[in-house]
Design a protein around this motif. Structure first.
Motif, PDB file in Angstrom:
ATOM      1  N   ARG A   1      39.122  38.601  47.947  1.00 48.63           N
ATOM      2  CA  ARG A   1      38.663  37.504  47.103  1.00 48.63           C
ATOM      3  C   ARG A   1      39.271  37.607  45.705  1.00 48.63           C
ATOM      4  O   ARG A   1      39.731  36.619  45.134  1.00 48.63           O
ATOM      5  CB  ARG A   1      37.128  37.523  47.020  1.00 48.63           C
ATOM      6  N   SER A   2      39.272  38.827  45.159  1.00 49.07           N
ATOM      7  CA  SER A   2      39.829  39.041  43.826  1.00 49.07           C
ATOM      8  C   SER A   2      41.283  38.576  43.763  1.00 49.07           C
ATOM      9  O   SER A   2      41.667  37.857  42.844  1.00 49.07           O
ATOM     10  CB  SER A   2      39.781  40.516  43.448  1.00 49.07           C
ATOM     11  N   LEU A   3      42.067  38.997  44.728  1.00 57.24           N
ATOM     12  CA  LEU A   3      43.492  38.667  44.703  1.00 57.24           C
ATOM     13  C   LEU A   3      43.705  37.161  44.836  1.00 57.24           C
ATOM     14  O   LEU A   3      44.578  36.585  44.194  1.00 57.24           O
ATOM     15  CB  LEU A   3      44.239  39.422  45.806  1.00 57.24           C
ATOM     16  N   HIS A   4      42.857  36.538  45.652  1.00 56.75           N
ATOM     17  CA  HIS A   4      42.930  35.083  45.823  1.00 56.75           C
ATOM     18  C   HIS A   4      42.664  34.379  44.484  1.00 56.75           C
ATOM     19  O   HIS A   4      43.401  33.482  44.063  1.00 56.75           O
ATOM     20  CB  HIS A   4      41.923  34.652  46.887  1.00 56.75           C
ATOM     21  N   MET A   5      41.611  34.811  43.799  1.00 54.39           N
ATOM     22  CA  MET A   5      41.255  34.256  42.478  1.00 54.39           C
ATOM     23  C   MET A   5      42.395  34.470  41.487  1.00 54.39           C
ATOM     24  O   MET A   5      42.773  33.571  40.742  1.00 54.39           O
ATOM     25  CB  MET A   5      40.023  34.998  41.922  1.00 54.39           C
ATOM     26  N   LEU A   6      42.916  35.696  41.474  1.00 61.29           N
ATOM     27  CA  LEU A   6      43.956  36.038  40.501  1.00 61.29           C
ATOM     28  C   LEU A   6      45.209  35.203  40.707  1.00 61.29           C
ATOM     29  O   LEU A   6      45.836  34.764  39.751  1.00 61.29           O
ATOM     30  CB  LEU A   6      44.296  37.528  40.586  1.00 61.29           C
ATOM     31  N   ARG A   7      45.561  34.975  41.968  1.00 61.84           N
ATOM     32  CA  ARG A   7      46.747  34.143  42.248  1.00 61.84           C
ATOM     33  C   ARG A   7      46.549  32.735  41.694  1.00 61.84           C
ATOM     34  O   ARG A   7      47.461  32.170  41.096  1.00 61.84           O
ATOM     35  CB  ARG A   7      47.011  34.088  43.756  1.00 61.84           C
ATOM     36  N   GLN A   8      45.354  32.184  41.900  1.00 64.81           N
ATOM     37  CA  GLN A   8      45.088  30.823  41.405  1.00 64.81           C
ATOM     38  C   GLN A   8      45.116  30.769  39.880  1.00 64.81           C
ATOM     39  O   GLN A   8      45.602  29.811  39.300  1.00 64.81           O
ATOM     40  CB  GLN A   8      43.705  30.351  41.885  1.00 64.81           C
ATOM     41  N   ILE A   9      44.600  31.820  39.243  1.00 63.69           N
ATOM     42  CA  ILE A   9      44.580  31.844  37.773  1.00 63.69           C
ATOM     43  C   ILE A   9      46.003  31.990  37.235  1.00 63.69           C
ATOM     44  O   ILE A   9      46.405  31.325  36.290  1.00 63.69           O
ATOM     45  CB  ILE A   9      43.675  32.986  37.260  1.00 63.69           C
ATOM     46  N   LYS A  10      46.770  32.842  37.900  1.00 64.21           N
ATOM     47  CA  LYS A  10      48.162  33.048  37.480  1.00 64.21           C
ATOM     48  C   LYS A  10      48.964  31.758  37.609  1.00 64.21           C
ATOM     49  O   LYS A  10      49.838  31.467  36.787  1.00 64.21           O
ATOM     50  CB  LYS A  10      48.790  34.165  38.320  1.00 64.21           C
ATOM     51  N   ALA A  11      48.642  30.973  38.637  1.00 64.96           N
ATOM     52  CA  ALA A  11      49.340  29.704  38.853  1.00 64.96           C
ATOM     53  C   ALA A  11      49.097  28.729  37.698  1.00 64.96           C
ATOM     54  O   ALA A  11      49.885  27.808  37.479  1.00 64.96           O
ATOM     55  CB  ALA A  11      48.908  29.089  40.181  1.00 64.96           C
ATOM     56  N   LEU A  12      48.018  28.934  36.945  1.00 68.18           N
ATOM     57  CA  LEU A  12      47.750  28.084  35.775  1.00 68.18           C
ATOM     58  C   LEU A  12      48.692  28.418  34.613  1.00 68.18           C
ATOM     59  O   LEU A  12      48.768  27.688  33.637  1.00 68.18           O
ATOM     60  CB  LEU A  12      46.309  28.277  35.281  1.00 68.18           C
ATOM     61  N   GLY A  13      49.364  29.585  34.712  1.00 66.71           N
ATOM     62  CA  GLY A  13      50.246  30.015  33.627  1.00 66.71           C
ATOM     63  C   GLY A  13      49.614  31.083  32.740  1.00 66.71           C
ATOM     64  O   GLY A  13      50.185  31.498  31.734  1.00 66.71           O
ATOM     65  N   VAL A  14      48.430  31.549  33.136  1.00 70.06           N
ATOM     66  CA  VAL A  14      47.717  32.607  32.408  1.00 70.06           C
ATOM     67  C   VAL A  14      48.239  33.961  32.892  1.00 70.06           C
ATOM     68  O   VAL A  14      48.515  34.121  34.084  1.00 70.06           O
ATOM     69  CB  VAL A  14      46.199  32.490  32.683  1.00 70.06           C
ATOM     70  N   SER A  15      48.384  34.946  31.988  1.00 71.06           N
ATOM     71  CA  SER A  15      48.851  36.253  32.473  1.00 71.06           C
ATOM     72  C   SER A  15      47.702  37.207  32.753  1.00 71.06           C
ATOM     73  O   SER A  15      46.603  37.090  32.203  1.00 71.06           O
ATOM     74  CB  SER A  15      49.894  36.890  31.558  1.00 71.06           C
ATOM     75  N   ILE A  16      47.992  38.146  33.643  1.00 69.19           N
ATOM     76  CA  ILE A  16      46.965  39.078  34.120  1.00 69.19           C
ATOM     77  C   ILE A  16      47.422  40.515  33.839  1.00 69.19           C
ATOM     78  O   ILE A  16      48.517  40.915  34.238  1.00 69.19           O
ATOM     79  CB  ILE A  16      46.749  38.931  35.646  1.00 69.19           C
ATOM     80  N   SER A  17      46.558  41.276  33.157  1.00 70.95           N
ATOM     81  CA  SER A  17      46.884  42.672  32.841  1.00 70.95           C
ATOM     82  C   SER A  17      45.989  43.620  33.631  1.00 70.95           C
ATOM     83  O   SER A  17      44.811  43.347  33.831  1.00 70.95           O
ATOM     84  CB  SER A  17      46.665  42.956  31.350  1.00 70.95           C
ATOM     85  N   LEU A  18      46.584  44.742  34.038  1.00 67.27           N
ATOM     86  CA  LEU A  18      45.796  45.788  34.709  1.00 67.27           C
ATOM     87  C   LEU A  18      45.378  46.806  33.653  1.00 67.27           C
ATOM     88  O   LEU A  18      46.213  47.540  33.109  1.00 67.27           O
ATOM     89  CB  LEU A  18      46.633  46.429  35.822  1.00 67.27           C
TER      90      LEU A  18
END
Ligand code: C2E
Ligand code: MG
Ligand code: MG
Ligand code: MG
Length: 281
Positions: A158-175
């Motif tokens: 679920r997390s990865l699914h959410m993150l992919r959709q958020i990234k598609a908005l143009g927002v960056s994701i940091s670990l």
């Protein structure tokens, strides 16, 4: 078995434990009040280029100013808010406030917001992020969301699914807190993060422990070959900064570069100019 259960029950009813439970319950009730009565605030900590010192953006860090107990740290109240579900409202408030604040800055500074596992598990996060960006007018590329491995592993698919959709908005994701999770490499394999933040516990030994220094170099090499930016967290000394610069670390954050501070202090220091205001000297 019966014996150990008895023992456990006996332990559980110790008065000191009762008090601990009551104290936590009180604090949880206070937290509800805090959210309603504006006792929560956000401090901002600068993130800079390691080689040039140029400011890149700020991380939003939640603060609770308790009327009786003073400032309570997020490590104390966030687990509580996660337990009683308040984190959903709190997280939404932080996201909205931080984005509105960053939208008022003269570009190009970014803002980084921390996410909780509960938000990834229970909120329609991609929808919320999209709405907040629209409402505040912050361009998506100026928002970064920070997650730890524990956040992701609560429900990995679920997390990865959410993150992919958020990234598609143009927002960056940091670990966040990289290196302290239980399978950091697997996490990197599963998702194309935009940034890795090396945990503070490594940086504190960067200049003094050769073994730790070797691990930092390996993480930097990993970042380079994956095409992922690397940020060093918790830089406190110039020796640490120098080592990281020498090894080619992109970005840094830590008390040496700037402590988390209320926005008013950051504006007073002249680090940020507000949009439409050119109040030069
Ligand atoms: P984090 O995201 O890893 O944030 C960095 C923490 O390290 C912050 O602690 C910051 O004040 C501290 N720090 C920065 N530079 C230095 C340094 O040079 N030396 C030392 N000793 N510490 C440094 P803080 O503000 O107490 O936050 C702790 C954690 O609470 C954060 O760790 C993050 O996981 C969580 N948190 C904070 N705000 C939020 C929020 O809005 N939502 C969620 N879900 N979690 C948050
Ligand atoms: Mg963080
Ligand atoms: Mg961190
Ligand atoms: Mg942390």
């Amino acid at each position: 078995r019966a014996k150990s259960d008895l023992w456990r029950t006996a332990c559980f009813y110790e008065p000191s434990m009762d008090e601990t439970v009551r104290a936590r319950r009180n604090l949880a009730a206070d937290l509800r009040e805090a959210l309603a009565h504006h006792q929560l605030s956000i401090h901002y900590q600068v993130q800079t280029s390691v080689s040039t010192g140029q400011i890149l953006g700020y991380e939003a860090l939640l603060r609770w100013n308790h009327p009786q107990r003073g400032c309570i740290t997020p490590t104390e109240f966030i687990p509580l808010a996660e337990e009683n579900g308040l984190i959903l409202q709190m997280g939404e408030w932080v996201l909205r406030s931080a984005c509105a604040t960053a939208a008022s800055w003269e570009p190009p500074y970014k803002v980084a917001v921390n996410l909780s596992a509960v938000q990834l598990a229970h909120a329609d996060l991609p929808l919320l992020v999209r709405q907040v960006l629209e409402e505040t007018g912050l361009p998506p590329h100026r928002l970064e969301l920070e997650l730890t491995e524990t956040t992701i592993f609560a429900d990995k698919e679920r997390s990865l699914h959410m993150l992919r959709q958020i990234k598609a908005l143009g927002v960056s994701i940091s670990l966040d807190d990289f290196g302290t999770g239980y399978s950091s490499l697997d996490t990197l394999r599963s998702f194309a993060f935009d940034k890795i933040k090396i945990d503070r516990s490594f940086i504190s030994e960067a200049a003094s422990n050769p073994q730790t220094a070797a691990i930092i170099r390996a993480i930097l090499a990993l970042g380079k070959s994956l095409g992922v930016a690397v940020l060093a967290e918790g830089i406190e000394t110039s020796d640490q900064l120098q080592m990281l610069n020498l090894e080619g670390c992109d970005e840094g954050q830590g008390f040496l570069l700037g402590r988390p501070a209320p926005l008013s202090e950051i504006l007073d220091s002249g680090q940020i100019t507000l949009k439409g205001r050119s109040d030069g000297p």
